[in-house]
Motif scaffolding. Structure first.
Motif, PDB file in Angstrom:
ATOM      1  N   ASP A   1       0.091  -1.119  -0.056  1.00  0.00           N
ATOM      2  CA  ASP A   1       0.208   0.240   0.184  1.00  0.00           C
ATOM      3  C   ASP A   1       0.798   1.206   0.430  1.00  0.00           C
ATOM      4  O   ASP A   1       0.499   2.159  -0.414  1.00  0.00           O
ATOM      5  N   THR A   2       1.586   0.916   0.770  1.00  0.00           N
ATOM      6  CA  THR A   2       2.620   1.842   0.626  1.00  0.00           C
ATOM      7  C   THR A   2       4.108   2.388  -0.454  1.00  0.00           C
ATOM      8  O   THR A   2       4.373   0.634  -0.159  1.00  0.00           O
ATOM      9  N   TYR A   3       4.650   3.465  -0.294  1.00  0.00           N
ATOM     10  CA  TYR A   3       6.147   3.077  -1.199  1.00  0.00           C
ATOM     11  C   TYR A   3       7.109   1.971  -0.926  1.00  0.00           C
ATOM     12  O   TYR A   3       7.160   2.429   0.205  1.00  0.00           O
ATOM     13  N   LYS A   4       7.489   1.302  -1.433  1.00  0.00           N
ATOM     14  CA  LYS A   4       8.941   0.649  -0.793  1.00  0.00           C
ATOM     15  C   LYS A   4      10.421   1.011  -1.763  1.00  0.00           C
ATOM     16  O   LYS A   4      10.100   0.185  -3.052  1.00  0.00           O
ATOM     17  N   GLU A   5      11.466   1.503  -1.724  1.00  0.00           N
ATOM     18  CA  GLU A   5      11.948   1.339  -2.128  1.00  0.00           C
ATOM     19  C   GLU A   5      12.829  -0.165  -2.222  1.00  0.00           C
ATOM     20  O   GLU A   5      12.980  -1.060  -1.738  1.00  0.00           O
ATOM     21  N   GLN A   6      13.147  -0.688  -3.830  1.00  0.00           N
ATOM     22  CA  GLN A   6      13.836  -1.678  -4.243  1.00  0.00           C
ATOM     23  C   GLN A   6      14.864  -0.902  -4.942  1.00  0.00           C
ATOM     24  O   GLN A   6      14.839   0.000  -5.675  1.00  0.00           O
ATOM     25  N   SER A   7      15.934  -1.628  -4.816  1.00  0.00           N
ATOM     26  CA  SER A   7      17.238  -1.270  -5.230  1.00  0.00           C
ATOM     27  C   SER A   7      18.190  -2.946  -5.464  1.00  0.00           C
ATOM     28  O   SER A   7      18.101  -3.731  -5.303  1.00  0.00           O
TER      29      SER A   7
END
Length: 218
Positions: free
Chosen positions: A147-153
């Motif tokens: 639901d909330t943005y989660k950084e993926q790197s």
């Protein structure tokens, strides 16, 4: 010779800037492609200098220490990286028909220059280039959306080797250096691969760069 106490207040690190990539066409001769790639997708650059120190003993006591270097590893965390650039670093086959990529084979991986900018306090910048790198490994993870943005790197590990007979593998210059050459900008520094001061001289004395510098000064 300087004497006494010199009070120093060096600038502190604030952020990593852009990443620059330039592929070599003949690494033994120091020839590189004219295309420079710039990426503003860097989260972190971790640098590990691999080496060892061996003590030398004589007459029952420590006589000297022999230091040796076996290269440098750069771990670059990116929030995004162009697929075609990764494929090129991995030496993979990219279809000229559809742009599809064949991967998994033991391909010969090309050399490239990897460079980045350290942004520091008081507007100071440090320009860094490793002229002889190869991609040794990279992650490729992805997670479900929430639901909330989660950084993926992902992390791309570059192995840097010596580019000259002296064993040097890195070239840097910082803008607060009292001998910093006038007219040398970030864009100009990364417009070619730098392996010596002679390369900087060629940049700041090229007619088109001198003309640009004069226009900016007006």
């Amino acid at each position: 010779m300087d004497t006494g106490i010199k009070n120093m207040k060096p600038p502190y690190k604030l952020s990593v800037g852009s990443l620059y990539i330039c592929f070599a066409t003949d690494i033994d001769s120091g020839v590189y492609d004219s295309q420079i790639y710039k990426l503003d997708t860097v989260k972190k650059v971790g640098v590990t200098e691999n080496g060892s120190s061996t003590p030398v003993y004589a007459s029952g006591k420590k006589y000297d220490t022999v230091n040796s270097s076996s290269g440098t590893e750069l771990a670059v965390d990116q929030i995004a990286f162009p697929d075609e650039l990764v494929a090129k670093m991995r030496g993979e086959t990219v279809s000229s028909k559809y742009g599809s990529v064949k991967s998994g084979a033991s391909n010969e991986r090309p050399y490239f220059m990897a460079g980045y900018v350290e942004e520091k306090s008081n507007g100071v910048k440090k320009f860094v280039q490793y002229p002889k790198c190869q991609l040794t490994e990279n992650t490729n993870d992805i997670e479900t959306k929430e639901d909330t943005y989660k950084e993926q790197s992902d992390t791309y590990t570059f192995s840097s080797s010596a580019f000259d007979s002296e064993g040097n593998d890195k070239f840097t210059i910082q803008t607060d250096n009292e001998k910093f050459p006038e007219g040398l900008t970030e864009e100009l520094f990364f417009s070619k691969v730098i392996r010596s001061d002679d390369d900087i001289d060629s940049l700041i004395t090229e007619p088109e760069n001198l003309d640009q510098e004069q226009e900016e000064g007006q």
